[in-house]
Design a protein around this motif. Structure first.
Motif, PDB file in Angstrom:
ATOM      1  N   ILE A 278     -23.706 107.148 -12.655  1.00  0.00           N
ATOM      2  CA  ILE A 278     -22.246 107.348 -12.665  1.00  0.00           C
ATOM      3  C   ILE A 278     -21.894 108.689 -12.052  1.00  0.00           C
ATOM      4  O   ILE A 278     -20.888 108.821 -11.337  1.00  0.00           O
ATOM      5  CB  ILE A 278     -21.708 107.250 -14.110  1.00  0.00           C
ATOM      6  CG1 ILE A 278     -22.044 105.884 -14.718  1.00  0.00           C
ATOM      7  CG2 ILE A 278     -20.198 107.478 -14.126  1.00  0.00           C
ATOM      8  CD1 ILE A 278     -21.712 105.775 -16.186  1.00  0.00           C
ATOM      9  N   ALA A 279     -22.728 109.703 -12.296  1.00  0.00           N
ATOM     10  CA  ALA A 279     -22.433 111.053 -11.815  1.00  0.00           C
ATOM     11  C   ALA A 279     -22.294 111.102 -10.301  1.00  0.00           C
ATOM     12  O   ALA A 279     -21.524 111.911  -9.761  1.00  0.00           O
ATOM     13  CB  ALA A 279     -23.525 112.014 -12.273  1.00  0.00           C
TER      14      ALA A 279
ATOM     15  N   CYS B  79     -16.458 116.183  -8.485  1.00  0.00           N
ATOM     16  CA  CYS B  79     -16.498 117.575  -8.900  1.00  0.00           C
ATOM     17  C   CYS B  79     -17.794 118.242  -8.417  1.00  0.00           C
ATOM     18  O   CYS B  79     -18.627 117.603  -7.765  1.00  0.00           O
ATOM     19  CB  CYS B  79     -16.376 117.690 -10.417  1.00  0.00           C
ATOM     20  SG  CYS B  79     -17.636 116.770 -11.327  1.00  0.00           S
ATOM     21  N   ARG B  80     -17.996 119.492  -8.740  1.00  0.00           N
ATOM     22  CA  ARG B  80     -19.195 120.206  -8.317  1.00  0.00           C
ATOM     23  C   ARG B  80     -20.449 119.502  -8.837  1.00  0.00           C
ATOM     24  O   ARG B  80     -20.469 119.062  -9.998  1.00  0.00           O
ATOM     25  CB  ARG B  80     -19.161 121.646  -8.819  1.00  0.00           C
ATOM     26  CG  ARG B  80     -18.111 122.513  -8.114  1.00  0.00           C
ATOM     27  CD  ARG B  80     -18.093 123.905  -8.682  1.00  0.00           C
ATOM     28  NE  ARG B  80     -17.700 123.874 -10.102  1.00  0.00           N
ATOM     29  CZ  ARG B  80     -17.737 124.956 -10.893  1.00  0.00           C
ATOM     30  NH1 ARG B  80     -18.153 126.116 -10.424  1.00  0.00           N
ATOM     31  NH2 ARG B  80     -17.354 124.860 -12.150  1.00  0.00           N
ATOM     32  N   PRO B  81     -21.480 119.412  -8.032  1.00  0.00           N
ATOM     33  CA  PRO B  81     -22.701 118.685  -8.435  1.00  0.00           C
ATOM     34  C   PRO B  81     -23.253 119.110  -9.784  1.00  0.00           C
ATOM     35  O   PRO B  81     -23.687 118.266 -10.581  1.00  0.00           O
ATOM     36  CB  PRO B  81     -23.674 118.993  -7.299  1.00  0.00           C
ATOM     37  CG  PRO B  81     -22.790 119.200  -6.113  1.00  0.00           C
ATOM     38  CD  PRO B  81     -21.568 119.886  -6.634  1.00  0.00           C
TER      39      PRO B  81
ATOM     40  N   VAL C 176     -19.641 113.222 -17.008  1.00  0.00           N
ATOM     41  CA  VAL C 176     -19.905 111.829 -17.392  1.00  0.00           C
ATOM     42  C   VAL C 176     -20.152 111.736 -18.893  1.00  0.00           C
ATOM     43  O   VAL C 176     -19.597 110.870 -19.582  1.00  0.00           O
ATOM     44  CB  VAL C 176     -21.105 111.267 -16.609  1.00  0.00           C
ATOM     45  CG1 VAL C 176     -21.489 109.888 -17.155  1.00  0.00           C
ATOM     46  CG2 VAL C 176     -20.771 111.168 -15.128  1.00  0.00           C
ATOM     47  N   ARG C 177     -20.994 112.615 -19.421  1.00  0.00           N
ATOM     48  CA  ARG C 177     -21.292 112.586 -20.861  1.00  0.00           C
ATOM     49  C   ARG C 177     -20.031 112.861 -21.680  1.00  0.00           C
ATOM     50  O   ARG C 177     -19.809 112.233 -22.727  1.00  0.00           O
ATOM     51  CB  ARG C 177     -22.378 113.612 -21.187  1.00  0.00           C
ATOM     52  CG  ARG C 177     -23.727 113.295 -20.563  1.00  0.00           C
ATOM     53  CD  ARG C 177     -24.768 114.346 -20.948  1.00  0.00           C
ATOM     54  NE  ARG C 177     -25.976 114.180 -20.174  1.00  0.00           N
ATOM     55  CZ  ARG C 177     -26.940 113.304 -20.460  1.00  0.00           C
ATOM     56  NH1 ARG C 177     -26.813 112.517 -21.515  1.00  0.00           N
ATOM     57  NH2 ARG C 177     -28.021 113.206 -19.702  1.00  0.00           N
TER      58      ARG C 177
END
Length: 393
Positions: free
Chosen positions: A354-355, A360-362, A369-370
């Protein structure tokens, strides 16, 4: 043109004619002077604004008449929007048929009245869905009239007047028209641009005029944009101009379709959610002899699916969309106490997947996500998790 507008214009014309009459000399015809005074009184009456005094306001003045309990007000303008295939038209068909019969719509009471459905987008499918409703409920007569063509409700000189006339004609056959559906906004804008403030203002003005002249509620069917979390497509003038805004969504895993009231100008029912399952009904055969179906609605009452909240905000929306696909593809069922047959995924496996979809920034993606999953997990939420496994409630 309304009778009131015609009277106002006539009064103004009489005053304009009077103002060019030379001042009468002393001793002039008294009757003529009285007539001039009457003309001026007419102008005063035409220009007078209505006043409501606070001392006269009581409970009877604040009880807003409702067409569909908690959802649609009588004589208002409403909008329902959603992505393609979520079932907007099915909800609207169920609504107009409920109003036409005076029976509850998904558990909400209705005021009986005839309905006019402007089928700009797909007249054939609208007719098929009306037939499915009649067959399912074993009824023959239904006071609903369909206008099977596109209209231009952006240009006031185009089709607004024609639709008012058609509504009057329908009323002569079916009785008082209580609800007019415009399906869809895009197909009834003519040359107008739904992203233009000026063009959308013209459209809203015309449908409001339609509602006022016919005294019917007008319900506009519209689409969401590419990013569903940002609401309905086009200019925000529409949101500001309608009395009620409703969104339609579909949970493909559970098969539950849901309406949610996002804006309610005159009722305190913002956030109301109503859910249904779509039940296919065979309505005939196609040109090759194959069975054709259309759906009717089955109200989902007091269901966990019906009360399940939806994603809030852009990040939750992305997480939810990816999770939906991952759960549909999962080969794991009933893990860690999940209901038998319920698809499950391992949290640690899906988080990095999902990430990758976030912008957004890596270094922040997995954290976001969490965070989103945590907010959507628990009793009464979208998901449930135990021992590292996650499934839909």
């Amino acid at each position: 043109m309304s009778d009131g507008t015609a009277r106002d214009k006539e009064a103004r014309k009489r005053v304009e004619e009077a103002l060019v009459i030379p001042r009468r000399a002393n001793g002039a015809d008294d009757a003529a002077s009285v007539a001039d005074t009457a003309v001026l009184d007419d102008l005063h009456e035409a220009d007078r604004l209505p006043l409501i005094f606070a001392q006269d306001i009581d409970g009877s003045m604040v009880a807003i008449p409702q067409l569909v309990e908690d959802i649609l007000t009588e004589g208002g303008v409403a909008e329902i929007y959603g992505a393609p295939t979520v079932g907007k038209t099915y909800f609207v068909i169920e609504c107009i048929c409920s109003v036409a019969r005076g029976v509850p719509f998904l558990g909400k009471r209705t005021v009986q009245g005839a309905c006019v459905y402007v089928a700009c987008e797909s007249p054939a499918s609208v007719k098929g869905r009306l037939l499915a409703y009649k067959l399912h409920h074993r009824i023959k007569d239904l006071p609903v009239a369909v206008v099977p063509q596109t209209l231009d409700l952006h240009d006031p000189e185009a089709d607004t007047g024609r639709l008012i006339t058609a509504t009057d004609e329908a009323a002569k056959v079916l009785g008082k028209v209580k609800l007019i559906v415009i399906d869809t906004l895009a197909r009834s804008m003519g040359d107008g641009d739904e992203n233009s403030t000026r063009d959308m203002s013209a459209f809203v003005h015309n449908v409001t005029h339609l509602s006022r002249v016919t005294a019917a509620t007008v319900l506009i069917v519209h689409h969401s944009g590419k990013d569903a979390s940002r609401g309905a497509r086009g200019s925000v003038v529409l949101l500001g101009g309608v009395d009620t805004e409703i969104t339609a969504t579909c949970d493909e895993i559970s098969g539950i379709h849901t309406l949610e009231v996002l804006k309610q100008r005159d009722l305190s029912t913002r956030g109301l959610r109503l859910s249904a399952r779509f039940i296919p009904v065979e309505i005939g055969t196609d040109c090759w002899g194959k069975p054709q179906t259309a759906c009717v609605l089955e109200w989902v009452e007091n269901s966990a699916d019906a009360s399940r909240p939806m994603p809030r905000g852009r990040t939750q929306g992305i997480v939810y969309a990816v999770m939906k696909a991952l759960l549909q593809e999962s080969k794991n069922f009933g893990k860690a106490g999940a209901p038998a047959g319920r698809p499950c995924v391992e949290v640690e496996t899906v988080v990095p997947v999902i990430a990758e979809r976030l912008l957004c920034r890596p270094g922040q993606r997995q954290y976001q996500v969490r965070r989103a999953l945590t907010a959507m997990t628990g009793d009464g939420e979208i998901y449930q998790t135990t021992q590292g496994w996650l499934w839909i409630n």
